[in-house]
Enzyme design. Structure first.
Site, PDB file in Angstrom:
ATOM      1  N   GLN A  71       0.809  -1.210   0.000  1.00 39.63           N
ATOM      2  CA  GLN A  71       0.000   0.000   0.000  1.00 39.63           C
ATOM      3  C   GLN A  71       0.849   1.270   0.000  1.00 39.63           C
ATOM      4  OE1 GLN A  71      -2.992  -1.636   3.245  1.00 39.63           O
ATOM      5  NE2 GLN A  71      -3.919   0.055   2.155  1.00 39.63           N
ATOM      6  N   HIS A  72       0.215   2.365  -0.386  1.00 37.50           N
ATOM      7  CA  HIS A  72       0.708   3.739  -0.231  1.00 37.50           C
ATOM      8  C   HIS A  72       1.790   4.174  -1.210  1.00 37.50           C
ATOM      9  CE1 HIS A  72      -1.410   3.095   3.473  1.00 37.50           C
ATOM     10  NE2 HIS A  72      -0.423   2.485   4.084  1.00 37.50           N
ATOM     11  N   ASP A 240      -2.360  -4.952   0.136  1.00 43.34           N
ATOM     12  CA  ASP A 240      -1.921  -6.236   0.681  1.00 43.34           C
ATOM     13  C   ASP A 240      -2.690  -6.650   1.933  1.00 43.34           C
ATOM     14  OD1 ASP A 240      -0.743  -4.198   2.168  1.00 43.34           O
ATOM     15  OD2 ASP A 240       1.305  -4.924   1.912  1.00 43.34           O
TER      16      ASP A 240
END
Length: 481
Positions: A71-72, A240
Protein backbone atom coordinates in the site's frame (compact mmCIF):
# COMPACT_ATOMS: atom_id res chain seq x y z
CA UNK A 1 -12.87 -26.31 -13.30
CA UNK A 2 -11.71 -22.73 -14.08
CA UNK A 3 -8.36 -21.59 -12.74
CA UNK A 4 -7.56 -18.14 -11.38
CA UNK A 5 -4.32 -16.37 -10.47
CA UNK A 6 -3.47 -14.06 -7.60
CA UNK A 7 -0.41 -11.81 -7.44
CA UNK A 8 1.23 -10.42 -4.32
CA UNK A 9 3.65 -7.64 -5.26
CA UNK A 10 5.10 -6.97 -1.83
CA UNK A 11 8.03 -4.90 -0.64
CA UNK A 12 10.49 -7.77 -0.86
CA UNK A 13 9.19 -10.03 -3.64
CA UNK A 14 6.48 -10.94 -6.12
CA UNK A 15 4.46 -14.11 -5.58
CA UNK A 16 2.00 -15.68 -8.02
CA UNK A 17 -0.44 -18.45 -7.09
CA UNK A 18 -2.73 -20.32 -9.47
CA UNK A 19 -5.76 -21.89 -7.77
CA UNK A 20 -8.96 -23.70 -8.62
CA UNK A 21 -11.66 -21.03 -8.69
CA UNK A 22 -14.31 -23.08 -6.90
CA UNK A 23 -12.36 -25.02 -4.27
CA UNK A 24 -9.36 -22.77 -3.83
CA UNK A 25 -7.00 -25.73 -4.22
CA UNK A 26 -3.45 -24.67 -5.07
CA UNK A 27 -2.38 -25.79 -8.54
CA UNK A 28 1.03 -24.11 -8.90
CA UNK A 29 2.96 -21.04 -7.81
CA UNK A 30 6.03 -18.91 -8.54
CA UNK A 31 8.16 -16.25 -6.91
CA UNK A 32 10.77 -13.61 -7.77
CA UNK A 33 12.67 -11.09 -5.66
CA UNK A 34 12.37 -7.31 -5.57
CA UNK A 35 15.32 -4.97 -4.96
CA UNK A 36 15.85 -3.66 -1.45
CA UNK A 37 15.33 -0.03 -0.53
CA UNK A 38 12.60 2.48 0.22
CA UNK A 39 12.37 3.73 -3.36
CA UNK A 40 12.19 1.40 -6.35
CA UNK A 41 11.87 1.76 -10.11
CA UNK A 42 8.47 0.17 -10.88
CA UNK A 43 10.07 -1.60 -13.83
CA UNK A 44 11.75 -3.84 -11.24
CA UNK A 45 8.28 -4.95 -10.08
CA UNK A 46 7.34 -5.58 -13.70
CA UNK A 47 10.39 -7.76 -14.34
CA UNK A 48 9.75 -9.67 -11.11
CA UNK A 49 6.12 -10.23 -12.09
CA UNK A 50 7.24 -11.69 -15.42
CA UNK A 51 9.71 -13.98 -13.67
CA UNK A 52 7.14 -15.09 -11.08
CA UNK A 53 4.53 -15.74 -13.79
CA UNK A 54 7.02 -17.86 -15.70
CA UNK A 55 7.99 -19.76 -12.51
CA UNK A 56 4.28 -20.43 -11.93
CA UNK A 57 3.88 -22.01 -15.34
CA UNK A 58 2.30 -19.03 -17.07
CA UNK A 59 -1.25 -17.73 -17.15
CA UNK A 60 -2.45 -19.15 -20.45
CA UNK A 61 -5.08 -21.33 -18.77
CA UNK A 62 -6.47 -18.92 -16.16
CA UNK A 63 -9.88 -17.25 -16.38
CA UNK A 64 -9.08 -14.24 -14.21
CA UNK A 65 -6.15 -12.50 -12.51
CA UNK A 66 -6.04 -10.02 -9.62
CA UNK A 67 -3.07 -8.13 -8.20
CA UNK A 68 -2.56 -7.22 -4.55
CA UNK A 69 0.26 -4.84 -3.75
CA UNK A 70 2.08 -2.98 -1.01
CA UNK A 71 0.00 0.00 0.00
CA UNK A 72 0.71 3.74 -0.23
CA UNK A 73 3.60 3.63 -2.73
CA UNK A 74 3.68 6.73 -4.94
CA UNK A 75 3.90 5.98 -8.67
CA UNK A 76 3.79 9.19 -10.72
CA UNK A 77 3.29 9.05 -14.49
CA UNK A 78 3.66 11.67 -17.20
CA UNK A 79 1.14 12.31 -19.99
CA UNK A 80 2.57 9.43 -22.02
CA UNK A 81 2.34 6.99 -19.11
CA UNK A 82 6.08 7.00 -18.39
CA UNK A 83 7.21 6.74 -14.76
CA UNK A 84 8.44 10.15 -13.58
CA UNK A 85 10.72 8.92 -10.77
CA UNK A 86 11.36 5.77 -8.74
CA UNK A 87 8.33 4.98 -6.57
CA UNK A 88 8.54 6.10 -2.95
CA UNK A 89 7.44 3.13 -0.85
CA UNK A 90 5.33 3.02 2.29
CA UNK A 91 8.44 2.60 4.47
CA UNK A 92 10.20 5.71 3.13
CA UNK A 93 10.09 8.24 5.97
CA UNK A 94 11.53 11.28 4.17
CA UNK A 95 8.01 12.77 3.98
CA UNK A 96 7.56 12.90 7.77
CA UNK A 97 7.98 16.68 7.67
CA UNK A 98 5.38 16.90 4.90
CA UNK A 99 2.91 14.98 7.07
CA UNK A 100 3.45 17.45 9.91
CA UNK A 101 2.93 20.34 7.47
CA UNK A 102 -0.39 18.96 6.25
CA UNK A 103 -1.67 18.60 9.80
CA UNK A 104 -0.49 22.11 10.71
CA UNK A 105 -2.12 23.60 7.62
CA UNK A 106 -5.44 22.04 8.69
CA UNK A 107 -5.34 23.80 12.04
CA UNK A 108 -2.55 21.96 13.82
CA UNK A 109 -2.67 19.71 16.87
CA UNK A 110 -5.95 18.02 17.68
CA UNK A 111 -7.84 20.28 15.25
CA UNK A 112 -5.64 19.29 12.32
CA UNK A 113 -5.71 15.62 13.17
CA UNK A 114 -9.49 15.65 13.55
CA UNK A 115 -9.84 17.40 10.17
CA UNK A 116 -7.97 14.64 8.36
CA UNK A 117 -9.62 11.80 10.30
CA UNK A 118 -13.08 13.16 9.47
CA UNK A 119 -12.16 13.83 5.85
CA UNK A 120 -10.48 10.56 4.85
CA UNK A 121 -10.26 8.36 7.96
CA UNK A 122 -6.50 8.92 8.23
CA UNK A 123 -4.15 11.32 9.96
CA UNK A 124 -1.11 12.04 7.75
CA UNK A 125 2.09 10.15 8.50
CA UNK A 126 5.09 9.55 6.27
CA UNK A 127 3.65 6.29 4.91
CA UNK A 128 0.62 7.77 3.12
CA UNK A 129 0.70 8.78 -0.54
CA UNK A 130 -0.50 12.34 0.04
CA UNK A 131 2.57 13.14 2.15
CA UNK A 132 4.88 11.73 -0.53
CA UNK A 133 3.23 13.97 -3.11
CA UNK A 134 3.91 16.99 -0.87
CA UNK A 135 7.55 15.89 -0.53
CA UNK A 136 7.87 15.55 -4.33
CA UNK A 137 6.40 19.00 -4.94
CA UNK A 138 8.73 20.59 -2.37
CA UNK A 139 11.98 18.75 -3.12
CA UNK A 140 11.84 17.73 -6.79
CA UNK A 141 9.80 20.44 -8.53
CA UNK A 142 11.05 19.55 -12.03
CA UNK A 143 9.88 15.96 -11.66
CA UNK A 144 6.67 17.14 -10.04
CA UNK A 145 6.01 19.39 -13.03
CA UNK A 146 6.17 16.33 -15.34
CA UNK A 147 3.61 14.35 -13.32
CA UNK A 148 0.19 13.98 -14.91
CA UNK A 149 -1.17 11.05 -12.87
CA UNK A 150 -0.55 9.29 -9.58
CA UNK A 151 -1.35 5.67 -8.81
CA UNK A 152 -0.38 2.88 -6.42
CA UNK A 153 1.84 -0.16 -7.05
CA UNK A 154 -1.06 -2.59 -7.61
CA UNK A 155 -2.84 -0.05 -9.84
CA UNK A 156 0.23 0.30 -12.03
CA UNK A 157 0.78 -3.45 -12.37
CA UNK A 158 -2.88 -4.07 -13.25
CA UNK A 159 -2.64 -1.30 -15.86
CA UNK A 160 0.51 -2.83 -17.33
CA UNK A 161 -1.11 -6.28 -17.45
CA UNK A 162 -3.86 -4.68 -19.53
CA UNK A 163 -1.24 -3.33 -21.93
CA UNK A 164 -0.92 0.19 -20.45
CA UNK A 165 -3.79 1.52 -22.57
CA UNK A 166 -3.61 5.19 -21.49
CA UNK A 167 -4.03 7.09 -18.25
CA UNK A 168 -7.82 6.95 -18.46
CA UNK A 169 -7.61 3.16 -18.08
CA UNK A 170 -5.96 3.31 -14.64
CA UNK A 171 -8.05 1.38 -12.12
CA UNK A 172 -7.90 0.79 -8.36
CA UNK A 173 -10.16 -0.50 -5.58
CA UNK A 174 -11.59 0.79 -2.32
CA UNK A 175 -9.04 -1.01 -0.15
CA UNK A 176 -5.93 0.51 -1.71
CA UNK A 177 -7.49 3.91 -2.46
CA UNK A 178 -8.35 4.26 1.24
CA UNK A 179 -4.63 4.42 2.10
CA UNK A 180 -3.76 7.40 -0.07
CA UNK A 181 -4.97 10.27 2.10
CA UNK A 182 -7.19 11.65 -0.67
CA UNK A 183 -10.00 9.06 -0.87
CA UNK A 184 -12.61 8.56 1.85
CA UNK A 185 -13.77 5.09 2.83
CA UNK A 186 -16.73 6.65 4.63
CA UNK A 187 -18.08 8.47 1.55
CA UNK A 188 -16.60 6.32 -1.22
CA UNK A 189 -15.33 9.43 -2.99
CA UNK A 190 -12.01 11.05 -3.83
CA UNK A 191 -11.08 14.23 -1.99
CA UNK A 192 -9.26 15.84 -4.90
CA UNK A 193 -9.15 19.08 -2.95
CA UNK A 194 -6.85 17.32 -0.47
CA UNK A 195 -4.70 15.93 -3.26
CA UNK A 196 -4.40 19.48 -4.59
CA UNK A 197 -3.61 20.75 -1.09
CA UNK A 198 -0.80 18.20 -0.82
CA UNK A 199 0.67 18.54 -4.33
CA UNK A 200 -0.24 22.04 -5.37
CA UNK A 201 -2.42 20.99 -8.30
CA UNK A 202 -4.68 18.11 -9.26
CA UNK A 203 -3.48 14.92 -10.91
CA UNK A 204 -5.30 12.20 -12.80
CA UNK A 205 -6.25 9.39 -10.40
CA UNK A 206 -7.43 5.82 -11.07
CA UNK A 207 -11.13 4.98 -11.25
CA UNK A 208 -12.18 3.19 -8.04
CA UNK A 209 -13.88 -0.14 -8.77
CA UNK A 210 -16.19 -2.27 -6.66
CA UNK A 211 -14.93 -5.50 -5.05
CA UNK A 212 -15.81 -7.79 -7.98
CA UNK A 213 -15.71 -5.31 -10.86
CA UNK A 214 -13.69 -5.91 -13.98
CA UNK A 215 -10.57 -3.77 -14.52
CA UNK A 216 -9.97 -4.98 -18.07
CA UNK A 217 -8.50 -8.00 -19.82
CA UNK A 218 -5.02 -9.49 -19.81
CA UNK A 219 -3.02 -8.23 -22.77
CA UNK A 220 -1.72 -10.97 -25.15
CA UNK A 221 1.88 -10.73 -23.91
CA UNK A 222 2.17 -8.02 -21.26
CA UNK A 223 5.14 -9.38 -19.30
CA UNK A 224 7.15 -10.90 -22.11
CA UNK A 225 6.67 -14.46 -20.89
CA UNK A 226 5.67 -16.95 -23.60
CA UNK A 227 3.13 -18.69 -21.37
CA UNK A 228 1.25 -15.60 -20.22
CA UNK A 229 -1.77 -16.09 -22.44
CA UNK A 230 -4.44 -13.45 -23.09
CA UNK A 231 -8.10 -12.67 -22.62
CA UNK A 232 -8.27 -13.45 -18.90
CA UNK A 233 -10.33 -10.99 -16.87
CA UNK A 234 -8.45 -8.55 -14.67
CA UNK A 235 -9.89 -8.01 -11.20
CA UNK A 236 -9.74 -4.66 -9.43
CA UNK A 237 -6.95 -5.87 -7.14
CA UNK A 238 -6.43 -4.38 -3.69
CA UNK A 239 -3.89 -3.52 -1.01
CA UNK A 240 -1.92 -6.24 0.68
CA UNK A 241 -3.74 -6.08 4.02
CA UNK A 242 -7.21 -6.24 2.50
CA UNK A 243 -6.03 -9.18 0.39
CA UNK A 244 -4.64 -10.96 3.45
CA UNK A 245 -7.99 -10.61 5.24
CA UNK A 246 -9.71 -12.10 2.21
CA UNK A 247 -7.09 -14.85 1.96
CA UNK A 248 -7.49 -16.06 5.55
CA UNK A 249 -11.26 -15.70 5.57
CA UNK A 250 -11.34 -13.29 8.52
CA UNK A 251 -14.78 -12.92 10.07
CA UNK A 252 -16.46 -11.07 12.94
CA UNK A 253 -14.40 -11.19 16.12
CA UNK A 254 -11.22 -12.07 14.23
CA UNK A 255 -8.24 -9.75 14.36
CA UNK A 256 -5.51 -10.46 11.84
CA UNK A 257 -1.96 -9.79 12.96
CA UNK A 258 0.45 -9.94 10.04
CA UNK A 259 4.18 -10.03 10.74
CA UNK A 260 5.96 -9.20 7.51
CA UNK A 261 8.29 -6.35 6.61
CA UNK A 262 5.73 -4.20 8.41
CA UNK A 263 3.52 -5.34 11.23
CA UNK A 264 -0.21 -4.87 10.81
CA UNK A 265 -3.19 -5.42 13.08
CA UNK A 266 -6.61 -5.21 11.46
CA UNK A 267 -10.18 -6.46 11.59
CA UNK A 268 -13.16 -6.49 9.23
CA UNK A 269 -15.82 -4.00 10.33
CA UNK A 270 -19.25 -2.81 9.23
CA UNK A 271 -18.53 0.87 9.87
CA UNK A 272 -15.60 3.13 8.93
CA UNK A 273 -13.09 4.25 11.54
CA UNK A 274 -12.00 7.86 12.12
CA UNK A 275 -9.34 8.02 14.83
CA UNK A 276 -8.12 11.59 15.42
CA UNK A 277 -5.06 10.24 17.23
CA UNK A 278 -3.99 8.71 13.91
CA UNK A 279 -3.20 5.32 15.41
CA UNK A 280 -6.03 3.46 13.65
CA UNK A 281 -6.25 4.00 9.90
CA UNK A 282 -9.78 3.94 8.55
CA UNK A 283 -9.18 1.73 5.51
CA UNK A 284 -11.75 -0.09 3.39
CA UNK A 285 -11.58 -3.85 2.81
CA UNK A 286 -11.85 -5.92 -0.37
CA UNK A 287 -15.50 -6.99 0.12
CA UNK A 288 -17.34 -3.68 0.42
CA UNK A 289 -16.87 -3.34 4.17
CA UNK A 290 -14.14 -1.63 6.22
CA UNK A 291 -10.73 -2.56 7.57
CA UNK A 292 -9.60 -0.49 10.58
CA UNK A 293 -5.86 -1.05 10.73
CA UNK A 294 -2.83 -0.28 12.83
CA UNK A 295 0.60 -0.54 11.23
CA UNK A 296 4.10 -0.69 12.69
CA UNK A 297 7.28 -0.26 10.67
CA UNK A 298 9.24 -2.88 12.58
CA UNK A 299 8.13 -6.49 12.38
CA UNK A 300 9.83 -9.61 10.97
CA UNK A 301 13.10 -7.78 10.48
CA UNK A 302 13.32 -7.37 14.26
CA UNK A 303 13.78 -11.15 14.37
CA UNK A 304 16.29 -10.96 11.52
CA UNK A 305 18.27 -8.28 13.34
CA UNK A 306 18.30 -10.21 16.63
CA UNK A 307 19.41 -13.37 14.85
CA UNK A 308 22.18 -11.43 13.12
CA UNK A 309 23.40 -9.93 16.40
CA UNK A 310 23.47 -13.36 18.01
CA UNK A 311 24.93 -15.01 14.89
CA UNK A 312 22.22 -17.68 14.75
CA UNK A 313 19.51 -18.58 12.28
CA UNK A 314 15.83 -17.88 12.93
CA UNK A 315 15.10 -21.40 14.17
CA UNK A 316 17.90 -21.16 16.72
CA UNK A 317 16.67 -17.69 17.72
CA UNK A 318 13.26 -19.19 18.50
CA UNK A 319 14.83 -21.98 20.56
CA UNK A 320 16.85 -19.44 22.52
CA UNK A 321 13.79 -17.28 23.18
CA UNK A 322 11.76 -20.23 24.43
CA UNK A 323 14.57 -21.26 26.77
CA UNK A 324 14.33 -17.93 28.64
CA UNK A 325 11.57 -17.17 31.15
CA UNK A 326 8.51 -15.09 30.28
CA UNK A 327 9.46 -11.45 30.66
CA UNK A 328 13.15 -12.23 30.10
CA UNK A 329 13.89 -11.44 33.76
CA UNK A 330 13.14 -7.78 33.06
CA UNK A 331 15.13 -7.36 29.82
CA UNK A 332 13.03 -5.30 27.39
CA UNK A 333 13.64 -4.44 23.75
CA UNK A 334 11.78 -1.53 22.15
CA UNK A 335 12.19 -2.46 18.48
CA UNK A 336 12.10 0.92 16.71
CA UNK A 337 14.93 -0.13 14.41
CA UNK A 338 13.72 1.95 11.44
CA UNK A 339 11.91 4.70 13.28
CA UNK A 340 8.24 3.98 13.94
CA UNK A 341 4.81 4.76 12.56
CA UNK A 342 2.75 3.63 15.59
CA UNK A 343 3.46 5.60 17.67
CA UNK A 344 4.46 8.22 15.09
CA UNK A 345 8.18 8.59 15.81
CA UNK A 346 9.81 8.34 12.38
CA UNK A 347 13.31 9.28 13.59
CA UNK A 348 13.34 7.27 16.82
CA UNK A 349 15.75 4.38 17.37
CA UNK A 350 15.40 1.11 19.22
CA UNK A 351 16.56 0.50 22.76
CA UNK A 352 17.29 -2.30 25.23
CA UNK A 353 16.42 -1.78 28.90
CA UNK A 354 17.13 -3.89 31.96
CA UNK A 355 20.55 -5.18 30.93
CA UNK A 356 22.24 -6.81 33.90
CA UNK A 357 24.76 -9.57 34.38
CA UNK A 358 21.85 -11.99 34.74
CA UNK A 359 20.14 -10.88 31.53
CA UNK A 360 23.33 -10.61 29.44
CA UNK A 361 22.71 -13.90 27.67
CA UNK A 362 21.72 -14.81 24.11
CA UNK A 363 18.52 -16.42 25.42
CA UNK A 364 17.40 -13.29 27.24
CA UNK A 365 18.09 -11.05 24.25
CA UNK A 366 16.24 -13.45 21.93
CA UNK A 367 13.26 -13.50 24.28
CA UNK A 368 13.28 -9.70 24.61
CA UNK A 369 13.29 -9.32 20.81
CA UNK A 370 10.28 -11.60 20.37
CA UNK A 371 8.37 -10.02 23.25
CA UNK A 372 9.21 -6.49 22.07
CA UNK A 373 7.93 -7.26 18.58
CA UNK A 374 4.69 -8.71 19.99
CA UNK A 375 4.21 -5.88 22.49
CA UNK A 376 4.43 -3.32 19.68
CA UNK A 377 1.69 -5.24 17.87
CA UNK A 378 -0.35 -5.57 21.07
CA UNK A 379 -0.36 -1.77 21.31
CA UNK A 380 -2.15 -1.90 17.96
CA UNK A 381 -4.62 -4.43 19.31
CA UNK A 382 -5.44 -2.05 22.16
CA UNK A 383 -6.03 0.76 19.68
CA UNK A 384 -8.48 -1.36 17.67
CA UNK A 385 -10.49 -2.30 20.74
CA UNK A 386 -10.61 1.38 21.71
CA UNK A 387 -12.27 1.98 18.34
CA UNK A 388 -14.91 -0.67 19.08
CA UNK A 389 -13.36 -3.86 17.69
CA UNK A 390 -14.30 -7.13 19.37
CA UNK A 391 -11.42 -9.57 19.75
CA UNK A 392 -12.44 -13.23 19.88
CA UNK A 393 -9.15 -14.54 18.60
CA UNK A 394 -6.04 -13.42 16.76
CA UNK A 395 -5.18 -14.90 13.36
CA UNK A 396 -1.39 -14.76 13.06
CA UNK A 397 0.07 -14.68 9.55
CA UNK A 398 3.18 -13.49 7.72
CA UNK A 399 6.77 -14.61 7.69
CA UNK A 400 7.24 -13.85 11.37
CA UNK A 401 4.41 -16.25 12.26
CA UNK A 402 6.66 -19.13 11.20
CA UNK A 403 8.71 -18.61 14.35
CA UNK A 404 7.82 -21.16 17.03
CA UNK A 405 8.67 -18.59 19.67
CA UNK A 406 6.33 -15.99 18.17
CA UNK A 407 3.47 -18.50 18.02
CA UNK A 408 3.89 -19.72 21.59
CA UNK A 409 4.62 -16.36 23.22
CA UNK A 410 1.87 -14.44 21.38
CA UNK A 411 -1.03 -15.61 23.63
CA UNK A 412 0.93 -14.51 26.71
CA UNK A 413 1.29 -11.01 25.25
CA UNK A 414 -2.06 -10.62 23.43
CA UNK A 415 -4.14 -12.13 26.22
CA UNK A 416 -6.38 -14.16 23.89
CA UNK A 417 -6.24 -17.38 21.84
CA UNK A 418 -4.06 -17.30 18.74
CA UNK A 419 -4.62 -19.36 15.60
CA UNK A 420 -1.99 -19.81 12.92
CA UNK A 421 -2.88 -21.03 9.44
CA UNK A 422 -0.21 -23.15 7.76
CA UNK A 423 2.54 -21.12 6.04
CA UNK A 424 1.19 -19.73 2.82
CA UNK A 425 0.94 -16.74 0.54
CA UNK A 426 -2.25 -15.28 1.99
CA UNK A 427 -1.99 -11.95 0.20
CA UNK A 428 -1.66 -13.71 -3.15
CA UNK A 429 -4.41 -16.12 -2.06
CA UNK A 430 -6.71 -13.19 -1.29
CA UNK A 431 -6.02 -11.75 -4.74
CA UNK A 432 -6.79 -15.15 -6.27
CA UNK A 433 -10.01 -15.36 -4.28
CA UNK A 434 -11.00 -11.96 -5.64
CA UNK A 435 -10.22 -13.19 -9.16
CA UNK A 436 -12.41 -16.24 -8.51
CA UNK A 437 -15.22 -13.96 -7.36
CA UNK A 438 -14.96 -12.10 -10.67
CA UNK A 439 -14.77 -15.30 -12.73
CA UNK A 440 -17.62 -17.14 -10.99
CA UNK A 441 -19.91 -14.22 -10.23
CA UNK A 442 -22.15 -14.13 -7.18
CA UNK A 443 -22.83 -11.74 -4.35
CA UNK A 444 -19.91 -12.90 -2.19
CA UNK A 445 -16.45 -14.42 -2.72
CA UNK A 446 -16.27 -18.22 -3.05
CA UNK A 447 -16.07 -19.81 0.44
CA UNK A 448 -12.41 -20.76 0.53
CA UNK A 449 -10.88 -21.32 3.96
CA UNK A 450 -7.43 -22.42 5.13
CA UNK A 451 -7.00 -25.96 6.47
CA UNK A 452 -4.47 -27.26 8.96
CA UNK A 453 -4.88 -24.32 11.35
CA UNK A 454 -2.95 -24.59 14.63
CA UNK A 455 -4.31 -23.11 17.86
CA UNK A 456 -2.22 -21.68 20.70
CA UNK A 457 -3.36 -20.67 24.15
CA UNK A 458 -1.46 -19.63 27.28
CA UNK A 459 -2.03 -17.69 30.47
CA UNK A 460 -1.48 -13.97 29.85
CA UNK A 461 1.60 -12.44 31.49
CA UNK A 462 0.64 -8.78 32.07
CA UNK A 463 4.11 -7.94 33.42
CA UNK A 464 5.57 -8.30 29.91
CA UNK A 465 3.46 -5.47 28.53
CA UNK A 466 3.77 -3.36 31.68
CA UNK A 467 7.57 -3.36 31.51
CA UNK A 468 7.49 -2.78 27.77
CA UNK A 469 5.20 0.25 28.18
CA UNK A 470 7.58 1.78 30.72
CA UNK A 471 10.52 1.35 28.34
CA UNK A 472 8.55 2.48 25.29
CA UNK A 473 7.52 5.72 26.96
CA UNK A 474 11.18 6.63 27.52
CA UNK A 475 11.88 6.57 23.78
CA UNK A 476 12.31 10.04 22.28
CA UNK A 477 12.09 10.83 18.57
CA UNK A 478 15.47 12.30 17.57
CA UNK A 479 13.64 14.92 15.49
CA UNK A 480 12.44 16.53 18.73
CA UNK A 481 15.66 16.21 20.74
Amino acid sequence: MPLVAGVDSSTQSCKVVVRDAESGALVRQGRASHPDGTEVDPEAWWRALGAAVDAAGGLADVAAVSVAGQQHGMVCLDEAGRVVRPALLWNDTRSAGAAAELIEEAGGGETGRRFWADAVGLVPVASFTATKLRWLARHEPERAARAAAVCLPHDWLTWRLAGAPGLDALRTDRGDASGTGYWSAATGEYRLDLLERAFGRRLHVPTVLGPADRAGELHPDPVGAPRTGSGALLGPGTGDNAAAALGVGAGPGDVVVSIGTSGTVFSVADAPAADPDGIVAGFADATGRFLPLVCTLNAARVLDAAASMLRVDLADLADLALSAPAGADGLVMVPYLEGERTPNRPLATGAVHGLTLRTSTPAHLARAAVEGLLCALADGLDALTAQGATVRRVILVGGGARSAAVRRIAPQVFGCPVVVPPPGEYVADGAARQAAWLALGGATPPPWSPTGIEEYAAEPVPAIRHRYAEARDRIVDRSTS
